[in-house]
Design an enzyme around this catalytic site. Structure first.
Site, short mmCIF file in Angstrom:
data_model
loop_
_atom_site.label_atom_id
_atom_site.label_comp_id
_atom_site.label_asym_id
_atom_site.label_seq_id
_atom_site.Cartn_x
_atom_site.Cartn_y
_atom_site.Cartn_z
N ASP A 184 -13.83 -8.33 -3.76
CA ASP A 184 -13.25 -9.59 -3.31
C ASP A 184 -14.08 -10.84 -3.33
O ASP A 184 -13.28 -11.98 -3.42
CB ASP A 184 -12.69 -9.46 -2.22
CG ASP A 184 -11.03 -8.95 -2.25
OD1 ASP A 184 -10.47 -9.11 -3.25
OD2 ASP A 184 -10.59 -8.18 -1.21
N GLN B 205 -6.94 -4.57 1.62
CA GLN B 205 -5.60 -5.19 1.17
C GLN B 205 -5.36 -5.98 2.67
O GLN B 205 -5.34 -5.66 3.75
CB GLN B 205 -4.72 -4.31 1.35
CG GLN B 205 -3.25 -4.91 0.83
CD GLN B 205 -3.34 -5.68 -0.51
OE1 GLN B 205 -4.13 -5.20 -1.46
NE2 GLN B 205 -2.85 -6.90 -0.65
N LYS C 79 -2.68 -1.71 -8.15
CA LYS C 79 -4.34 -1.96 -8.43
C LYS C 79 -4.63 -0.41 -8.84
O LYS C 79 -5.52 -0.39 -9.73
CB LYS C 79 -5.03 -2.39 -7.05
CG LYS C 79 -4.81 -4.00 -6.84
CD LYS C 79 -5.09 -4.26 -5.57
CE LYS C 79 -4.67 -5.89 -5.16
NZ LYS C 79 -4.91 -6.15 -3.77
#
Length: 348
Positions: A175, A152, A108
């Site tokens: 997200d 994460q 990422k």
């Protein structure tokens, strides 16, 4: 008619026993629940009847589409910097030393650098406290240089995942997991600020390939908060008639066979067989699973939820694994970060 036996798809067309429904996020597969599928028709478990004149489904190339999207993001990020001197920023919070999580975070970070997005890292030991994480997220929430925050997953067992995710500002929830964003997604005439990356990527693939969603019958296999449920909500927003297949669905193959569009996010290798698919249907395979393969250097290979060899002869279009939805997840993360920055600074 000719009989084709596909030995590569090891799981039967209809499955007894426990299956693992998982959520796929940024290349990671996270265990969500154990489920059991049962079939009323055991006679189709080992063989698939296909026409002698077989046709192959169009391959929906997520890798190619993701590159196109990253190029578009690069141009917009550059224009934003030149026009108002603002660079979108993404903060990633990592807990523990899981090798897979570390790999995803590195990927990422590289993706951010490639398109001009600034990345911020915060790493914590496995035994950190919730309070430490909450303090870190609070600081990122108030940092004007950070436009998106990603925690994460999975988190260690002693950490309340829901509490941590809910602490992320709704405006920086790249997200799309915040309950207010999901709630807005579920309600008519409301718009979420940000949408979960993997289901957003699946729908974007349908759009980019010109596949009509409006008025179609769609089935989503799996109902996780990360993929299945938001995918169903997104399809409904596109005016599809949506059914969800889950652990208590009777005769899941019969339900799935009615669909013009199938999105599978079950996390079980080769669950969806050719006999599950309506001829001409479009199939989006979100699953990513490992199966033993002694011929590969690592001793395994990646497969999706869908038995590709069988379904490619029935469907009109199909995503591969790998190279389908996976690359789209990171592309949508970058897109969400850019959108959050543009919204913050009223940049068009």
């Amino acid at each position: 008619m000719a009989t084709a036996v596909i030995p590569d798809c090891s799981s039967p067309a209809t499955t007894d026993g426990l299956l693992n429904f998982r959520g796929f996020r940024g290349g990671a597969v996270h265990l969500r629940q154990s489920v059991s599928f049962r079939s009323a028709k055991s006679t189709t478990t080992t063989r698939l009847m296909v026409m002698a004149c077989e046709t192959s489904a169009k391959v929906i190339d997520g890798k190619s589409v993701a590159k196109q999207i990253r190029d578009e993001i690069t141009e917009k990020v550059s224009r934003m910097k030149e026009t108002i001197n603002v660079v979108p920023g993404l903060a990633v919070v990592l807990v523990g030393e899981r090798k897979d999580s570390q790999t995803y975070v590195r990927n990422k970070k590289k993706a951010c650098e490639a398109v001009g997005i600034k990345s911020f890292d915060a790493s914590f030991p496995e035994k950190c406290t919730e309070e430490e994480l909450l303090k870190c997220i609070s600081e990122f929430n108030s940092d004007p240089l950070v436009h998106g925050i990603l925690v994460q997953l999975p988190l260690p067992r002693h950490i309340n995942e829901e509490r941590i995710l809910d602490s992320v500002s709704i405006e920086k929830d790249v997200d799309g997991f915040h309950p207010l964003n999901i709630g807005r997604l579920a309600m008519r005439d409301r718009e979420p600020l940000l949408v979960p990356c993997t289901p957003k990527g699946a729908i974007e693939l349908l759009h980019r390939y010109g596949i009509e969603i409006k008025g179609k019958r769609a089935v989503v296999i799996g109902r996780s908060n990360i993929v299945g449920t938001p995918a169903a909500l997104l399809l409904q927003r596109e005016n599809a008639s949506v059914s969800i297949v889950h652990s208590y669905t009777k005769n899941p193959e019969e339900v799935t066979r009615q669909a013009d569009i199938v999105i599978s996010a079950a996390g079980h290798a080769n669950l969806v067989r050719g006999c599950w698919i309506k001829p001409g249907a479009v199939v989006i395979d979100v699953g990513i699973n490992t199966v033993d393969d002694p011929e590969r250097p690592r001793g395994y290979r990646l497969v999706g939820d869908v038995c590709y060899e069988e379904v490619s002869k029935i469907a009109s279009a199909l995503t591969p694994v790998p190279g389908g939805v996976g690359p789209m997840t990171i592309a949508m993360l970058l897109s969400n970060t850019l959108d959050a920055a543009m919204r913050t600074h009223s940049f068009k």
